[in-house]
Design an enzyme around this catalytic site. Structure first.
Site, PDB file in Angstrom:
ATOM      1  N   ASP A 130       0.826  -1.210   0.000  1.00  0.00           N
ATOM      2  CA  ASP A 130       0.000   0.000   0.000  1.00  0.00           C
ATOM      3  C   ASP A 130       0.865   1.265   0.000  1.00  0.00           C
ATOM      4  O   ASP A 130       0.628   2.193   0.792  1.00  0.00           O
ATOM      5  CB  ASP A 130      -0.942   0.015   1.220  1.00  0.00           C
ATOM      6  CG  ASP A 130      -1.774  -1.253   1.338  1.00  0.00           C
ATOM      7  OD1 ASP A 130      -2.061  -1.871   0.301  1.00  0.00           O
ATOM      8  OD2 ASP A 130      -2.131  -1.635   2.473  1.00  0.00           O
ATOM      9  N   GLU A 190     -11.112   0.554  -4.131  1.00  0.00           N
ATOM     10  CA  GLU A 190     -10.444   0.967  -2.890  1.00  0.00           C
ATOM     11  C   GLU A 190      -9.176   1.732  -3.226  1.00  0.00           C
ATOM     12  O   GLU A 190      -8.886   1.982  -4.399  1.00  0.00           O
ATOM     13  CB  GLU A 190     -10.126  -0.260  -2.029  1.00  0.00           C
ATOM     14  CG  GLU A 190      -9.240  -1.256  -2.732  1.00  0.00           C
ATOM     15  CD  GLU A 190      -9.076  -2.573  -1.984  1.00  0.00           C
ATOM     16  OE1 GLU A 190      -9.799  -2.821  -1.012  1.00  0.00           O
ATOM     17  OE2 GLU A 190      -8.210  -3.361  -2.395  1.00  0.00           O
TER      18      GLU A 190
HETATM   19  C1  6LW Z   1      -5.910  -2.140   1.965  1.00  0.00           C
HETATM   20  C2  6LW Z   1      -6.598  -2.256   0.687  1.00  0.00           C
HETATM   21  C3  6LW Z   1      -5.795  -3.290   0.130  1.00  0.00           C
HETATM   22  O1  6LW Z   1      -6.496  -1.346   2.900  1.00  0.00           O
HETATM   23  O2  6LW Z   1      -5.533  -4.197   1.098  1.00  0.00           O
HETATM   24  O3  6LW Z   1      -4.324  -3.723  -1.538  1.00  0.00           O
HETATM   25  C4  6LW Z   1      -5.856  -3.593   2.313  1.00  0.00           C
HETATM   26  N1  6LW Z   1      -5.323  -3.191  -1.018  1.00  0.00           N
HETATM   27  O4  6LW Z   1      -6.576  -1.132  -0.102  1.00  0.00           O
HETATM   28  C5  6LW Z   1      -4.826  -3.914   3.288  1.00  0.00           C
HETATM   29  O5  6LW Z   1      -3.564  -3.633   2.741  1.00  0.00           O
END
Ligand code: 6LW
Length: 503
Positions: A22, A178
């Site tokens: 991330d 996300e």
């Molecule tokens: C994070 C989400 C994700 O919050 O995995 O890769 C979760 N994406 O965006 C935890 O890293």
């Protein structure tokens, strides 16, 4: 801290190897900074510095005191701190994260990204994970979260203005929109997201609009990056953030994994930070080749001194790469009790417990050798490779004996044991990535555990399949951490060597 080496005109990707997912990047003049997720580990949110986008040095952990991060002792692995956004605005650095095992979204600020960072500002009006920060020309601060929702906030107080509003849902049918990041680039506001989930279907998509609140029009070429359904050695690519290089070119930092072995492929180092070039065509970003061998950027590279192989524990403070599950109590982890040695005092029981005394560093290489000189005359403990409480291999010493213990899900077994001579003993763990996949069931690597004779000869006690310490087996969001622990009494460590052994 990066292991990047240049060969001719290329550099190695990942640029920040090991469990560093991330990534969020920000540029201030000639300096670049990256922050990553840290989940159940303390200190939390590793922060890196670079001048060339290729070589990164860890300069600290943003959340390094209990007033910023105090995880419940029973908080689950892969809970804790998720997905930072790191930005620079009005002469300050701003960092926003989610503590999924605590108070939700939290904002920190600092004048120096190496720290100290402020105590947290809570954001009770911002629901969800993956918060982003963006300021418009009027000085409004927009917080955008997974989903994709958005609300205006006061970053100084955490006050929110109105309820969150949905501004995009990503590609119809794709799961988990996300990791939003919002930017003003030229005449548009761009909304970059990840979608498809952080597993093999992960990808990056983008939309653009006339204002930070939209309306947003998706890019006709979404996803602009995904390795889903390919044989590419870097998989699960997503969760990107954009930045301009020193020459004005555009780049993306993002997470990816390096699965090894047969089917389905196991990745053991967690999600790592990669770098990819970006071009702009018709006002949309086009992501270039994302390779493990990245064409070197055209500006002068600024390699730095490699991290010393040996950690001597001669200084009072541990370097920022050393992390512990949930909390680290100074009285349980000290270089003061026996000068020149790290003393670990058992708090919980074994590595099966959430509240264990363990100090480790991320495994950052597919193959590596880790050695430590341990004295267990006053206790029981040793060296271990840890994915979480249910998945770890331990090389454990106590009076006169050393044992290899494997914990895999609900099963725990002593695989081998052997008497040891009195006095300190060198414990050794070797991780060897698989070279040839013999059949579909071949694992990603082997982990050999043993001790060294006084003349340095390795006496192997056990050689175990590494797949059981992989994300595909254990689940979750983290990667392997290798380090020292105390399961009872006190165990002393004179030094620990971490030797990369990738080809
Ligand atoms: C994070 C989400 C994700 O919050 O995995 O890769 C979760 N994406 O965006 C935890 O890293």
């Amino acid at each position: 801290m990066s292991s990047v080496s240049e060969t001719g005109n290329s550099v190695n990707n990942p640029v920040i190897p090991g469990f560093h997912p991330d990534p969020s990047v920000c540029r201030v003049g000639a300096d670049y900074y990256v922050a990553c997720s840290s989940f159940e580990y303390f200190p939390g949110v590793p922060v890196f510095h670079s001048r060339d986008l290729v070589h990164w040095t860890q300069i600290g952990n943003a959340l390094d005191r209990p007033s910023q991060l105090d995880l419940p002792r029973d908080s689950p692995s892969s809970g804790g701190i998720y997905a930072p956004t790191l930005r620079h605005h009005d002469g300050r650095f701003w960092l926003i994260v989610t503590n999924v095992s605590g108070d939700g979204n939290l904002l920190f600020s600092a004048t120096d990204p190496a720290g100290p960072w402020s105590d947290p500002v809570r954001l009770p009006g911002v629901p969800g994970i993956d918060p982003d920060l963006a300021w418009d020309d009027e000085g409004n601060c927009w917080c955008t979260v997974a989903g994709v929702g958005q609300v205006r906030i006061d970053p100084h107080t955490g006050e929110t203005f109105g309820p969150p509003r949905r501004i995009w849902s990503g590609t119809p049918g794709a799961k988990a929109p996300e990791a939003p990041h919002l930017y003003r680039i030229g005449e548009y506001w761009y909304l970059l997201i990840a979608e498809g989930g952080t597993e093999r279907c992960h990808g990056v998509s983008i939309a653009r609009g006339p204002s930070p609140t939209g309306p947003f029009e998706p890019c006709p070429d979404n996803p602009i990056l995904s390795h889903r359904g390919t044989e590419h050695p870097i998989q699960n690519t997503g969760h990107g953030d954009l930045v301009q290089g020193p020459d004005g070119s555009w780049w993306m930092v993002l997470l990816g994994v390096r699965p090894r072995g047969g089917t389905p492929g196991w990745h053991v180092l967690g999600r790592e930070t990669f770098l990819a070039p970006v071009d702009w065509v018709d006002g949309w970003p086009v992501v270039g080749e994302l390779a493990t061998d990245l064409p070197a950027p055209p500006w002068p590279l600024q390699p730095h001194a490699p991290v010393p192989r040996r950690e001597d524990f001669d200084l009072g403070e541990l370097a920022p790469r050393w992390i512990s599950p949930r909390r680290r109590l100074p009285e349980d982890c000290t270089t003061k009790e026996r000068p020149g040695w790290l003393t670990l005092r058992a708090r919980g029981g074994s590595l099966d417990d959430a509240d264990v005394t363990f100090v480790g560093r991320r495994q950052q290489h597919l193959s590596c050798r880790v050695r430590a000189l341990a004295d267990a005359a006053e206790g029981r403990g040793g060296l271990a490779v840890r994915l979480d409480e249910q998945h770890h291999y331990d090389l454990e010493m106590s009076s006169g004996e050393v044992r290899v213990r494997a914990r895999i899900g609900p099963l725990s077994t002593v695989v081998a044991s052997r008497p040891t001579p009195p006095g300190p003993v060198v414990l050794r763990i070797e991780v060897a990535a698989v070279r040839a996949v013999r059949d579909a069931r071949t694992g990603p690597d082997t982990i050999s555990l043993g001790i060294e004779e006084p003349d340095g000869t390795f006496v192997e006690l056990a050689s175990l399949d590494g797949r059981y310490l992989s994300t595909e087996v254990a689940g979750g969001f983290t990667g392997r951490v290798v380090g020292m622990y105390a399961a009872s009494g006190s165990v002393h460590f004179d030094w620990l060597d971490y030797e990369p052994r990738d080809d």
